[in-house]
Design a protein around this motif. Structure first.
Motif, mmCIF file in Angstrom:
data_model
loop_
_atom_site.group_PDB
_atom_site.id
_atom_site.type_symbol
_atom_site.label_atom_id
_atom_site.label_comp_id
_atom_site.label_asym_id
_atom_site.label_seq_id
_atom_site.Cartn_x
_atom_site.Cartn_y
_atom_site.Cartn_z
ATOM 1 N N GLN A 97 0.823 -1.207 0.000
ATOM 2 C CA GLN A 97 0.000 0.000 0.000
ATOM 3 C C GLN A 97 0.861 1.263 0.000
ATOM 4 O O GLN A 97 0.614 2.197 -0.758
ATOM 5 C CB GLN A 97 -0.944 0.003 1.209
ATOM 6 C CG GLN A 97 -2.022 -1.057 1.168
ATOM 7 C CD GLN A 97 -3.000 -0.821 0.016
ATOM 8 O OE1 GLN A 97 -3.350 0.302 -0.316
ATOM 9 N NE2 GLN A 97 -3.441 -1.912 -0.588
ATOM 10 N N VAL A 98 1.872 1.308 0.862
ATOM 11 C CA VAL A 98 2.748 2.483 0.941
ATOM 12 C C VAL A 98 3.525 2.653 -0.362
ATOM 13 O O VAL A 98 3.671 3.770 -0.877
ATOM 14 C CB VAL A 98 3.688 2.386 2.167
ATOM 15 C CG1 VAL A 98 4.765 3.451 2.115
ATOM 16 C CG2 VAL A 98 2.878 2.486 3.457
ATOM 17 N N ASN A 99 4.020 1.551 -0.921
ATOM 18 C CA ASN A 99 4.747 1.633 -2.193
ATOM 19 C C ASN A 99 3.861 2.128 -3.327
ATOM 20 O O ASN A 99 4.352 2.706 -4.295
ATOM 21 C CB ASN A 99 5.364 0.279 -2.554
ATOM 22 C CG ASN A 99 6.551 -0.061 -1.684
ATOM 23 O OD1 ASN A 99 7.223 0.829 -1.166
ATOM 24 N ND2 ASN A 99 6.824 -1.346 -1.515
ATOM 25 N N ALA A 100 2.553 1.906 -3.195
ATOM 26 C CA ALA A 100 1.602 2.379 -4.209
ATOM 27 C C ALA A 100 1.158 3.816 -3.940
ATOM 28 O O ALA A 100 0.333 4.355 -4.676
ATOM 29 C CB ALA A 100 0.393 1.444 -4.253
ATOM 30 N N GLY A 101 1.675 4.419 -2.871
ATOM 31 C CA GLY A 101 1.373 5.819 -2.605
ATOM 32 C C GLY A 101 0.436 6.092 -1.446
ATOM 33 O O GLY A 101 0.137 7.253 -1.155
ATOM 34 N N ALA A 102 -0.051 5.068 -0.763
ATOM 35 C CA ALA A 102 -0.945 5.285 0.378
ATOM 36 C C ALA A 102 -0.174 5.956 1.515
ATOM 37 O O ALA A 102 0.977 5.601 1.777
ATOM 38 C CB ALA A 102 -1.543 3.964 0.851
ATOM 39 N N CYS A 103 -0.794 6.914 2.171
ATOM 40 C CA CYS A 103 -0.117 7.671 3.233
ATOM 41 C C CYS A 103 -0.828 7.585 4.577
ATOM 42 O O CYS A 103 -0.459 8.306 5.509
ATOM 43 C CB CYS A 103 -0.014 9.145 2.828
ATOM 44 S SG CYS A 103 0.985 9.408 1.360
ATOM 45 N N GLU A 104 -1.831 6.730 4.703
ATOM 46 C CA GLU A 104 -2.558 6.623 5.961
ATOM 47 C C GLU A 104 -1.629 6.099 7.054
ATOM 48 O O GLU A 104 -0.843 5.176 6.839
ATOM 49 C CB GLU A 104 -3.778 5.705 5.821
ATOM 50 C CG GLU A 104 -4.885 6.273 4.942
ATOM 51 C CD GLU A 104 -4.696 5.923 3.471
ATOM 52 O OE1 GLU A 104 -3.645 5.326 3.097
ATOM 53 O OE2 GLU A 104 -5.587 6.266 2.674
ATOM 54 N N ASP A 109 1.937 2.211 10.869
ATOM 55 C CA ASP A 109 1.869 1.528 12.169
ATOM 56 C C ASP A 109 2.034 0.019 11.997
ATOM 57 O O ASP A 109 2.696 -0.640 12.802
ATOM 58 C CB ASP A 109 0.545 1.833 12.869
ATOM 59 C CG ASP A 109 0.429 3.290 13.306
ATOM 60 O OD1 ASP A 109 1.474 3.973 13.383
ATOM 61 O OD2 ASP A 109 -0.712 3.730 13.564
ATOM 62 N N ILE A 110 1.415 -0.524 10.953
ATOM 63 C CA ILE A 110 1.519 -1.967 10.689
ATOM 64 C C ILE A 110 2.952 -2.340 10.305
ATOM 65 O O ILE A 110 3.499 -3.346 10.764
ATOM 66 C CB ILE A 110 0.523 -2.403 9.585
ATOM 67 C CG1 ILE A 110 -0.915 -2.277 10.103
ATOM 68 C CG2 ILE A 110 0.815 -3.827 9.120
ATOM 69 C CD1 ILE A 110 -1.971 -2.440 9.030
ATOM 70 N N ILE A 111 3.583 -1.502 9.494
ATOM 71 C CA ILE A 111 4.948 -1.786 9.026
ATOM 72 C C ILE A 111 5.949 -1.695 10.174
ATOM 73 O O ILE A 111 6.837 -2.552 10.287
ATOM 74 C CB ILE A 111 5.345 -0.831 7.877
ATOM 75 C CG1 ILE A 111 4.463 -1.098 6.663
ATOM 76 C CG2 ILE A 111 6.828 -0.993 7.538
ATOM 77 C CD1 ILE A 111 4.557 -0.045 5.576
ATOM 78 N N GLY A 112 5.807 -0.703 11.030
ATOM 79 C CA GLY A 112 6.776 -0.535 12.123
ATOM 80 C C GLY A 112 8.180 -0.385 11.580
ATOM 81 O O GLY A 112 8.436 0.459 10.710
ATOM 82 N N ASP A 113 9.095 -1.222 12.037
ATOM 83 C CA ASP A 113 10.491 -1.196 11.575
ATOM 84 C C ASP A 113 10.767 -2.272 10.523
ATOM 85 O O ASP A 113 11.929 -2.604 10.267
ATOM 86 C CB ASP A 113 11.441 -1.418 12.762
ATOM 87 C CG ASP A 113 11.430 -0.249 13.729
ATOM 88 O OD1 ASP A 113 11.182 0.888 13.277
ATOM 89 O OD2 ASP A 113 11.661 -0.476 14.924
ATOM 90 N N ASN A 114 9.730 -2.816 9.924
ATOM 91 C CA ASN A 114 9.878 -3.961 9.018
ATOM 92 C C ASN A 114 9.946 -3.562 7.546
ATOM 93 O O ASN A 114 9.362 -4.226 6.685
ATOM 94 C CB ASN A 114 8.722 -4.939 9.237
ATOM 95 C CG ASN A 114 8.744 -5.535 10.609
ATOM 96 O OD1 ASN A 114 9.711 -6.187 10.982
ATOM 97 N ND2 ASN A 114 7.695 -5.311 11.374
ATOM 98 N N TRP A 115 10.654 -2.486 7.232
ATOM 99 C CA TRP A 115 10.717 -1.985 5.865
ATOM 100 C C TRP A 115 11.421 -2.953 4.915
ATOM 101 O O TRP A 115 11.161 -2.946 3.711
ATOM 102 C CB TRP A 115 11.383 -0.613 5.831
ATOM 103 C CG TRP A 115 10.506 0.414 6.467
ATOM 104 C CD1 TRP A 115 10.570 0.879 7.746
ATOM 105 C CD2 TRP A 115 9.376 1.048 5.867
ATOM 106 N NE1 TRP A 115 9.556 1.777 7.980
ATOM 107 C CE2 TRP A 115 8.802 1.909 6.833
ATOM 108 C CE3 TRP A 115 8.787 0.986 4.613
ATOM 109 C CZ2 TRP A 115 7.689 2.684 6.582
ATOM 110 C CZ3 TRP A 115 7.675 1.772 4.361
ATOM 111 C CH2 TRP A 115 7.140 2.610 5.329
ATOM 112 N N GLN A 116 12.289 -3.813 5.399
ATOM 113 C CA GLN A 116 13.025 -4.764 4.560
ATOM 114 C C GLN A 116 12.436 -6.176 4.623
ATOM 115 O O GLN A 116 13.054 -7.128 4.144
ATOM 116 C CB GLN A 116 14.503 -4.810 4.995
ATOM 117 C CG GLN A 116 15.246 -3.514 4.768
ATOM 118 C CD GLN A 116 15.272 -3.126 3.297
ATOM 119 O OE1 GLN A 116 15.566 -3.944 2.433
ATOM 120 N NE2 GLN A 116 14.945 -1.874 3.023
#
Length: 175
Positions: A97-104, A109-116
């Motif tokens: 979602q974030v990679n597609a441009g979502a900014c909510e 919060d769901i991603i936390g520190d799990n960007w990789q």
């Protein structure tokens, strides 16, 4: 720290036959093995610790962060994929979602520190000889591949006590 305590554990079958009795143990070691003949009650003891079988005598306690891996797997949920089985699908969805441009804020919060997470998961799956596509349904994996995945998942749960009941079933010698 004591992880498991068995106090006078015994199990009698309904017909009166005795499987084991007066088992006393205290486990604090990081690696311990219980070895015995087929039919001696090892798997039944594991089922007792899981709460699936009741002792006819004695009591036990084990750390709340215990995890179990049975020698037989529960049937995979129809169409459940690798990411769903590992409980990672919500984070992977949020990353998409974030990679597609979502900014909510909820996605962050769901991603936390799990960007990789996705890259790390793909790399780990490949290193285990599993399909790198985490959307692969469990139903298309071989029994050995599902065993590898179950063990890897169990080892990465942060359990203080991991109880494995013949974990090498369905694995080849390389695995």
């Amino acid at each position: 720290m004591t992880l498991l305590v068995l106090h006078n554990i015994g199990l009698h079958f309904d017909d009166g036959d005795l499987l084991f009795s007066n088992i006393n143990a205290s486990l604090a070691a990081p690696i311990t093995a219980l070895i015995g003949d087929n039919g001696s009650g090892k798997s039944t003891l594991v089922e007792l610790l899981r709460g699936n079988v009741s002792a006819t005598e004695g009591s036990f306690s084990l750390t709340p962060s215990s995890r179990f891996v049975s020698q037989t797997e529960a049937s995979p949920i129809k169409d459940q994929n690798i990411a769903e089985f590992l409980g990672l699908q919500p984070i992977l969805t949020a990353l998409r979602q974030v990679n597609a441009g979502a900014c909510e804020q909820m996605w962050f919060d769901i991603i936390g520190d799990n960007w990789q997470l996705e890259e790390d998961l793909i790399r780990q799956l490949q290193s285990m000889g599993l399909p790198s596509d985490h959307q692969t349904p469990l139903s298309v994996l071989s029994g050995g591949q599902r065993s590898k995945l179950r063990l890897w998942h169990a080892f990465n749960q942060g359990a203080e006590l991991l109880i494995l009941d013949e974990p090498s079933n369905h694995l080849d010698s390389e695995s």
